[in-house]
Scaffold this active site. Structure first.
Site, PDB file in Angstrom:
ATOM      1  N   GLY A 125       4.210 -19.705  44.625  1.00 51.99           N
ATOM      2  CA  GLY A 125       4.742 -19.197  43.355  1.00 51.99           C
ATOM      3  C   GLY A 125       4.427 -20.073  42.154  1.00 51.99           C
ATOM      4  O   GLY A 125       5.038 -19.932  41.080  1.00 51.99           O
ATOM      5  N   ASP A 150      -6.755 -22.010  39.914  1.00 54.20           N
ATOM      6  CA  ASP A 150      -7.702 -20.898  40.083  1.00 54.20           C
ATOM      7  C   ASP A 150      -8.547 -20.691  38.821  1.00 54.20           C
ATOM      8  O   ASP A 150      -9.769 -20.515  38.894  1.00 54.20           O
ATOM      9  CB  ASP A 150      -6.918 -19.599  40.341  1.00 54.20           C
ATOM     10  CG  ASP A 150      -6.841 -19.262  41.826  1.00 54.20           C
ATOM     11  OD1 ASP A 150      -7.785 -19.604  42.549  1.00 54.20           O
ATOM     12  OD2 ASP A 150      -5.835 -18.660  42.244  1.00 54.20           O
ATOM     13  N   SER A 194      -2.848 -29.214  44.333  1.00 56.45           N
ATOM     14  CA  SER A 194      -2.826 -30.692  44.272  1.00 56.45           C
ATOM     15  C   SER A 194      -2.140 -31.276  45.509  1.00 56.45           C
ATOM     16  O   SER A 194      -1.045 -31.832  45.408  1.00 56.45           O
ATOM     17  CB  SER A 194      -2.164 -31.165  42.970  1.00 56.45           C
ATOM     18  OG  SER A 194      -0.982 -30.461  42.666  1.00 56.45           O
TER      19      SER A 194
HETATM   20  N1  LIG Z   1      -9.672 -23.835  51.229  1.00 56.48           N
HETATM   21  C1  LIG Z   1      -8.757 -23.506  50.313  1.00 56.48           C
HETATM   22  N2  LIG Z   1      -7.562 -24.144  50.276  1.00 56.48           N
HETATM   23  C2  LIG Z   1      -6.663 -23.793  49.352  1.00 56.48           C
HETATM   24  N3  LIG Z   1      -6.860 -22.866  48.384  1.00 56.48           N
HETATM   25  C3  LIG Z   1      -8.041 -22.219  48.377  1.00 56.48           C
HETATM   26  C4  LIG Z   1      -9.032 -22.502  49.328  1.00 56.48           C
HETATM   27  N4  LIG Z   1     -10.099 -21.721  49.071  1.00 56.48           N
HETATM   28  C5  LIG Z   1      -9.792 -20.959  48.015  1.00 56.48           C
HETATM   29  N5  LIG Z   1      -8.553 -21.253  47.583  1.00 56.48           N
HETATM   30  C6  LIG Z   1      -7.972 -20.650  46.367  1.00 56.48           C
HETATM   31  O1  LIG Z   1      -8.006 -21.686  45.394  1.00 56.48           O
HETATM   32  C7  LIG Z   1      -6.757 -21.884  44.811  1.00 56.48           C
HETATM   33  C8  LIG Z   1      -6.382 -23.353  44.825  1.00 56.48           C
HETATM   34  O2  LIG Z   1      -7.103 -24.048  43.877  1.00 56.48           O
HETATM   35  P1  LIG Z   1      -6.537 -25.439  43.380  1.00 56.48           P
HETATM   36  O3  LIG Z   1      -7.489 -25.926  42.352  1.00 56.48           O
HETATM   37  O4  LIG Z   1      -5.133 -25.267  42.959  1.00 56.48           O
HETATM   38  O5  LIG Z   1      -6.599 -26.348  44.684  1.00 56.48           O
HETATM   39  S1  LIG Z   1      -6.577 -27.949  44.813  1.00 56.48           S
HETATM   40  O6  LIG Z   1      -5.527 -28.440  43.926  1.00 56.48           O
HETATM   41  O7  LIG Z   1      -7.881 -28.460  44.429  1.00 56.48           O
HETATM   42  O8  LIG Z   1      -6.295 -28.214  46.227  1.00 56.48           O
HETATM   43  C9  LIG Z   1      -5.740 -21.147  45.618  1.00 56.48           C
HETATM   44  O9  LIG Z   1      -4.935 -20.511  44.648  1.00 56.48           O
HETATM   45  P2  LIG Z   1      -3.358 -20.401  44.776  1.00 56.48           P
HETATM   46  O10 LIG Z   1      -3.116 -19.401  45.863  1.00 56.48           O
HETATM   47  O11 LIG Z   1      -2.927 -19.902  43.428  1.00 56.48           O
HETATM   48  O12 LIG Z   1      -2.777 -21.753  45.089  1.00 56.48           O
HETATM   49  C10 LIG Z   1      -6.550 -20.187  46.483  1.00 56.48           C
HETATM   50  O13 LIG Z   1      -6.514 -18.917  45.901  1.00 56.48           O
HETATM   51  N1  LIG Z   2      10.579 -15.624  43.612  1.00 55.53           N
HETATM   52  C1  LIG Z   2       9.712 -14.823  44.205  1.00 55.53           C
HETATM   53  N2  LIG Z   2      10.143 -13.833  44.970  1.00 55.53           N
HETATM   54  C2  LIG Z   2       9.289 -13.015  45.586  1.00 55.53           C
HETATM   55  N3  LIG Z   2       7.955 -13.091  45.465  1.00 55.53           N
HETATM   56  C3  LIG Z   2       7.479 -14.060  44.722  1.00 55.53           C
HETATM   57  C4  LIG Z   2       8.318 -14.992  44.043  1.00 55.53           C
HETATM   58  N4  LIG Z   2       7.556 -15.866  43.376  1.00 55.53           N
HETATM   59  C5  LIG Z   2       6.273 -15.495  43.622  1.00 55.53           C
HETATM   60  N5  LIG Z   2       6.257 -14.418  44.401  1.00 55.53           N
HETATM   61  C6  LIG Z   2       5.046 -13.721  44.872  1.00 55.53           C
HETATM   62  O1  LIG Z   2       4.355 -14.613  45.697  1.00 55.53           O
HETATM   63  C7  LIG Z   2       2.972 -14.410  45.544  1.00 55.53           C
HETATM   64  C8  LIG Z   2       2.316 -15.736  45.236  1.00 55.53           C
HETATM   65  O2  LIG Z   2       2.723 -16.160  43.969  1.00 55.53           O
HETATM   66  P1  LIG Z   2       1.752 -17.015  43.075  1.00 55.53           P
HETATM   67  O3  LIG Z   2       2.501 -17.313  41.818  1.00 55.53           O
HETATM   68  O4  LIG Z   2       0.437 -16.347  42.944  1.00 55.53           O
HETATM   69  O5  LIG Z   2       1.636 -18.340  43.972  1.00 55.53           O
HETATM   70  P2  LIG Z   2       0.584 -19.510  43.891  1.00 55.53           P
HETATM   71  O6  LIG Z   2       0.130 -19.633  42.482  1.00 55.53           O
HETATM   72  O7  LIG Z   2       1.368 -20.705  44.343  1.00 55.53           O
HETATM   73  O8  LIG Z   2      -0.492 -19.143  44.846  1.00 55.53           O
HETATM   74  C9  LIG Z   2       2.784 -13.375  44.446  1.00 55.53           C
HETATM   75  O9  LIG Z   2       2.539 -12.139  45.048  1.00 55.53           O
HETATM   76  C10 LIG Z   2       4.104 -13.384  43.738  1.00 55.53           C
HETATM   77  O10 LIG Z   2       4.410 -12.132  43.180  1.00 55.53           O
END
Ligand SMILES: Nc1ncnc2c1ncn2[C@@H]1O[C@H](COP(=O)(O)OS(=O)(=O)O)[C@@H](OP(=O)(O)O)[C@H]1O
Ligand SMILES: Nc1ncnc2c1ncn2[C@@H]1O[C@H](COP(=O)(O)OP(=O)(O)O)[C@@H](O)[C@H]1O
Length: 298
Positions: A125, A150, A194
């Site tokens: 989230g 992202d 991170s």
């Molecule tokens: N291998 C792997 N591990 C984790 N995440 C992955 C990977 N490959 C692609 N993604 C996508 O990249 C998003 C994370 O990027 P970040 O820059 O936040 O990652 S990091 O801080 O460098 O670890 C992450 O987005 P979030 O889901 O929003 O966290 C993923 O969508």
């Molecule tokens: N409080 C919450 N309750 C239910 N679903 C949530 C909540 N917070 C986030 N989500 C859902 O979880 C998913 C991941 O959220 P996101 O903000 O994209 O996470 P991240 O950036 O850490 O990957 C999304 O589909 C979002 O709508």
């Protein structure tokens, strides 16, 4: 180019090690002009400044402080900045301070620049909280900007993979950019996985005490995996993505962060319930900022 104008404008400058002097030097206009006319040859090539007819082409060592004739003529003595040497690999780079300070900017926008660093697993989230927080701040008339992992990987960091070394570089760069935003007086919201404590600590160390506010999205892996909005956990479990955080790559939760948010609701909740929980989470951070003086002129 009018050298006298350059000297008047720069006032205080540093002689490049190419001149054989590494210490800062206050140059008078006369001394500077003398240096210009006398420094014209060196058999070893280390003093290769040739002044006179081709003066302007040989002044590149002053570029950080002199820029163009146009910018020089637009400066006046009371708006000239200060230069100082910096440590680092780049020996010939100097820092240029501007007389408009962070305090001036903060006073202008009536807030204190800082970094809200949101860390957590994919799907915890982070981005949702970042957006809800930015909205809540905006509604209060406060300026914020989101650096989302992202999104930054689409541009500035599009050369980086998810190998440990590249993740560390990703975090380092975002930390540096976040620091600039904070220096601008903006509430910078960095939301990226991170995963490593050491890199997060390094970003913290870039900022003045208190200005790095770490927010941990404390959500169990199984909840993130059940949400899986991008289908990435599914692909990682199927072996189609290697080194996915939480699956086959480590995540080191913070041990001593400013705010912990337990965003455990599952995806079966209605969207209105999700958004109200996001508003509540954003409010936790806004309250922290309010109580610690970030929402007014310091
Ligand atoms: N291998 C792997 N591990 C984790 N995440 C992955 C990977 N490959 C692609 N993604 C996508 O990249 C998003 C994370 O990027 P970040 O820059 O936040 O990652 S990091 O801080 O460098 O670890 C992450 O987005 P979030 O889901 O929003 O966290 C993923 O969508
Ligand atoms: N409080 C919450 N309750 C239910 N679903 C949530 C909540 N917070 C986030 N989500 C859902 O979880 C998913 C991941 O959220 P996101 O903000 O994209 O996470 P991240 O950036 O850490 O990957 C999304 O589909 C979002 O709508």
């Amino acid at each position: 180019m009018d050298i006298a104008a350059v000297v008047r404008c720069v006032g205080r400058c540093y002689v490049s090690p190419a001149f054989g002097e590494s210490e800062p030097l206050r140059l008078s206009e006369r001394r500077f002009l003398k240096l210009c006319s006398s420094t014209n040859s060196d058999p070893a090539g280390s003093r290769s400044l040739i002044f006179g007819g081709k003066l302007h082409r040989r002044l590149s060592f002053f570029r950080p402080i002199m820029a163009t004739d146009e910018s020089i003529s637009s400066r006046s003595s009371d708006c000239a900045g200060e230069t100082k040497q910096i440590n680092g690999k780049q020996k010939n780079i100097v820092w240029h301070d501007c007389p408009v300070t962070k305090s001036d900017r903060q006073e202008l926008i009536k807030q204190k620049g800082c970094v809200i660093w949101i860390t957590g697993l994919s799907g915890s989230g982070k981005s949702s909280l970042a957006c809800a927080l930015s909205r809540a701040l905006h509604n209060r008339g406060k300026l914020s900007y989101i650096l989302d992992g992202d999104n930054v990987r689409h541009g500035l960091n599009n050369d980086l993979s998810f190998e440990a070394e590249d993740r560390a570089e990703n975090i380092r760069r975002v930390g540096e950019v976040a620091k600039l935003f904070a220096d601008a007086g903006i509430i910078c919201i960095a939301s990226l996985i991170s995963p490593y404590r050491r890199e997060r600590a390094a970003c913290r160390a870039l900022l003045p005490e208190g200005d790095f506010i770490e927010v941990f999205m404390d959500v169990p892996l199984h909840v993130c995996e059940a949400r899986d909005p991008k289908g990435l956990y599914k692909r990682a479990r199927a072996g189609k993505i290697k080194g996915f955080t939480g699956v086959d790559d480590p995540y080191e939760p913070p041990m001593d962060c400013e705010i912990v948010i337990q965003n455990n609701r599952d995806k079966s909740l209605s969207s209105s319930s999700t958004s109200s929980s996001l508003c509540e989470m954003a409010e936790i951070v806004v309250s922290y900022l309010d109580q610690n003086g970030y929402l007014k002129t310091p």
